[in-house]
Design a protein around this motif. Structure first.
Motif: not given
Lengths: 453, 291
Positions: A232-235, A335-341, A428-429
């Protein structure tokens, strides 16, 4: 005779119990062995230390506990099976780096937080962890600064904009392992059949959605929205960034209840209310949306760059293309970037800190070596985090180039801020409350108040 | 003589050790944690008294979750007991295919709850759900129905699946009770002119009461602690409105990272179940004394 068998059984039970009890704390015990005791092999009683522990304690061999998240069906094979040209990451690493052993575990994303938190609570944190978040660990003083273990040439190889996402108080606490970028995907054939252009603004998105509804008599969802507990945070990011808002203000302080954010979320809720989207955004995850898209039941959605692979794996044959995420009139979408670490935990009880840091550095060097890393990133369909991999990746798949441009311009979640978990769950909530009729302004006001308390 | 005094304890020792290591020790740890400060990443700090309990009770979703838990336990245990009892009465009659019917009945119970919940998720799915497909093909409906159009309805579905998977357990408990009833009691009742309802009230119910008590109390504990159905079907969404206590405390601990209040909630849940179990034990002991 019966008594004898019963006695034997209970003895077996006791032994197995004892085995259970001793196998669990063994790694912790070896890690926590004080340096003075462990330094001298002769002093350590033979029955107390196994050969491996003795070798480790004497500095001959270091064992690193590594936790890797499961990105897809191939992750386990690549790290532990035979998915790396007949061998696997652990075997190849150990053969090329004598003296460093890997105790590597691949854990699913669903379980990784539970596993890591439980290990931390039991003073048994892994040496190296691959995960998305890092701020909580850094704030609890559990992590080592990257400068202590990452070789300089490797450090300079990371995209600087990625490294910036893992900085707290001018210290880098983690390095990026890979990234994905989100963009709008659309079903080319469907839009052509309906006779509409690809929408670039919110108003156009509504018009196109209405046209699709009319043409297909409601049998196709024009647009997909995921406001689930998973994403939901992406939305929130898509609709607030597309309206000049976001999670933080220009000073980097939390600002979740701005008029831009409220307008953005209200626009998304309006799409749902008008019937332009999937019917249950609170429980339909992005995978459900991707399934609908793959089945030709959804015309447009925001999805990560791996969508074509996902659709092909599902047996879908969709003529798809990408475009920028629509933004409000006069606003620039991003654009939304999603990154892991990847991060390393402190272990004050390690006998030789320098050797341990060096071993962690060797792990990173090996992982990011283009020979290994390119295979890993392309196998899982992600985007790279280091410059040295770009050339080889583009050579293997030219479509990567366009995505690398998208990645260069995309925004990331403010995951370096300590309250990020709270904000993530909070937005999200708020969205889900709004879906059940609550006022989004009031919900975001409540969250903002909690954050500024 | 002395040997007989300590011998039973030796035989009990393995069980005592197992219970101590895997049951009592974790419970004690959770109690200790509920009074400790716990950081977001799980680092345990010092003693903070009842603060975690205060925080847990003041959580915005607390009341909703407690209400949901109450209705979840009451509806699942209550309805599955009534329906399971009726099915047991039917299965206790002699009819062709009785053995097959009994075998089929056990299937929902033997299947994993996650699989059950996932299958029901597919059945009631709007887009390609089996329920809509069947109804559309039979011509009963002309357009697919959204079976999950509101959170209240989603919660009813969760309860429905809960009831569906619990019925077999009740049925088999009651069935075992019914089979132990001496047929001559029914014959005597028939001779005395008792009808179906009279026999049910005066013969069957009193004699299957112990089986019913066991199944009800065990079900209260199982259903209260049941995690997979709610988590698989909705994950408590939207905004914890379909959560029960167990799923909520999991979300609280591992999604919201409020670990202190989550441990306090788990202690509250444990105490509630202790009360339920004690009531059962007292009831059973009284019955035994009366007998």
């Amino acid at each position: 005779m019966k008594k004898f068998i019963a006695l034997l059984l209970s003895a077996v039970m006791m032994v197995s119990l004892a085995a259970c009890a001793s196998s669990a704390p063994a790694p912790a015990a070896s890690e926590e062995a004080p340096a003075e005791e462990a330094a001298s092999e002769e002093e350590a009683p033979a029955e107390e230390a196994s050969a491996e522990e003795a070798a480790e304690a004497s500095g001959d061999e270091i064992t690193l506990d590594v936790i890797i998240c499961q990105y897809g069906p191939n992750t386990n094979e690549w790290f532990l099976g035979s998915g790396m040209d007949g061998t696997n990451f652990v075997d190849k690493f150990e053969s090329e780096n004598p003296g460093v052993k890997l105790n590597l575990e691949v854990v699913s994303w669903n379980d990784v937080y539970t596993v890591v938190d439980t290990r931390i609570a039991n003073n048994n944190a892994p040496d190296i962890l691959n995960i998305d978040v890092f701020a909580n660990y850094a704030n609890d003083g559990l992590l080592m600064p990257v400068s202590e273990y990452c070789p300089e040439d490797l450090y300079n190889d990371f995209f600087p904009s990625f490294i910036e996402q893992s900085v707290i108080d001018d210290t880098v606490w983690a390095v990026p392992d890979l990234a994905s970028a989100r963009a709008m995907f659309y079903n080319v054939d469907m839009l052509e059949e309906v006779g509409v252009e690809v929408p670039t603004t919110w108003a156009e998105l509504e018009d196109v959605s209405q046209a699709i509804i009319d043409y297909y008599d409601g049998e196709v969802y024009p647009w997909g929205i995921d406001m689930t507990t998973d994403e939901g945070q992406a939305a929130f990011a898509y609709y607030t960034w597309g309206n000049g808002g976001g999670f933080v203000d220009e000073n980097g302080d939390w600002a979740v209840n701005t008029p831009e954010n409220v307008e953005g979320i209200e626009f998304a809720l309006g799409l749902i209310e008008k019937g332009f989207t999937n019917p249950n955004p609170a429980t339909e995850t992005r995978y459900d949306l991707q399934d609908m898209f793959a089945a030709g039941k959804m015309a447009m959605l925001i999805a990560p760059n791996q969508l074509p692979t996902y659709v092909a794996d599902k047996g879908g044959d969709i003529n798809m293309a990408t475009a920028a995420i629509p933004a409000n009139e006069g606003k620039t979408g991003s654009s939304v970037g999603v990154m892991d670490r990847v991060m390393a935990f402190k272990d004050d009880s390690a006998p030789d800190q320098e050797a341990r840091n060096e071993a962690i550095g060797k792990f990173l060097k090996f992982f990011y070596d283009p020979e290994n890393y390119v295979g890993w990133v392309s196998m899982e369909g992600f985007l790279p985090a280091v410059n040295s991999a770009v050339e080889a990746l583009v050579a293997s798949d030219p479509s990567f180039e366009a995505w690398l441009d998208v990645l260069a311009s995309c925004k990331f979640y403010p995951a370096a801020k300590a309250e990020w978990d709270q904000v993530k769950q909070g937005v999200i909530a708020a969205e889900q409350e709004a879906l059940t009729g609550a006022d989004i302004q009031a919900e975001l006001d409540k969250l903002q108040e909690e954050l500024t308390q | 003589m002395n040997r007989t005094k300590w011998e039973p304890y030796v035989w009990l020792l393995p069980s005592i050790i197992l219970v101590a290591v895997f049951v009592i020790f974790p419970i004690l740890i959770v109690f200790r944690l509920s009074f400790s400060e716990i950081s977001k990443s799980g680092v345990i700090g010092g003693f903070i008294g009842f603060q975690n309990y205060v925080d847990a009770i003041n959580l915005p979703a607390f009341t909703t979750v407690m209400k949901n838990t109450f209705w979840w336990v009451v509806s699942v245990v209550g309805l599955s007991t009534v329906i399971g009892f009726i099915i047991a009465l039917v299965l206790n009659q002699a009819f062709p295919g009785r053995k097959i019917a009994r075998s089929i009945l056990i299937l929902p119970w033997a299947t994993s709850l996650v699989i059950q919940a996932s299958v029901w998720n597919y059945i009631i799915k709007y887009e390609y759900g089996n329920l809509n497909n069947i109804l559309l093909n039979l011509g009963i409906i002309s357009r697919a129905i959204n079976w999950r159009s509101s959170y209240q309805i989603e919660f009813v579905w969760e309860c429905f699946v809960g009831i569906f998977v619990t019925i077999p357990f009740v049925t088999f408990c009651v069935l075992s009770g019914l089979q132990s009833i001496d047929p001559s009691l029914y014959e005597a009742a028939t001779v005395d002119g008792a009808g179906f309802w009279s026999k049910l009230k005066n013969v069957t119910l009193p004699l299957v009461k112990p089986s019913l008590t066991v199944s009800t109390v065990l079900n209260i504990i199982y259903v209260f602690n049941s995690f997979p159905i709610v988590y698989t079907m909705t994950k408590g969404a939207p905004a914890n409105k379909t959560d029960t206590m167990i799923t909520y405390l999991y979300m609280l601990s591992f999604y919201e990272r409020k670990k202190g209040p989550a441990t306090a909630l788990s202690v509250i849940g444990f105490l509630i179940l202790c009360v339920c179990a004690s009531v059962y034990m007292i009831g059973v002991m009284r019955n035994e004394e009366a007998a």
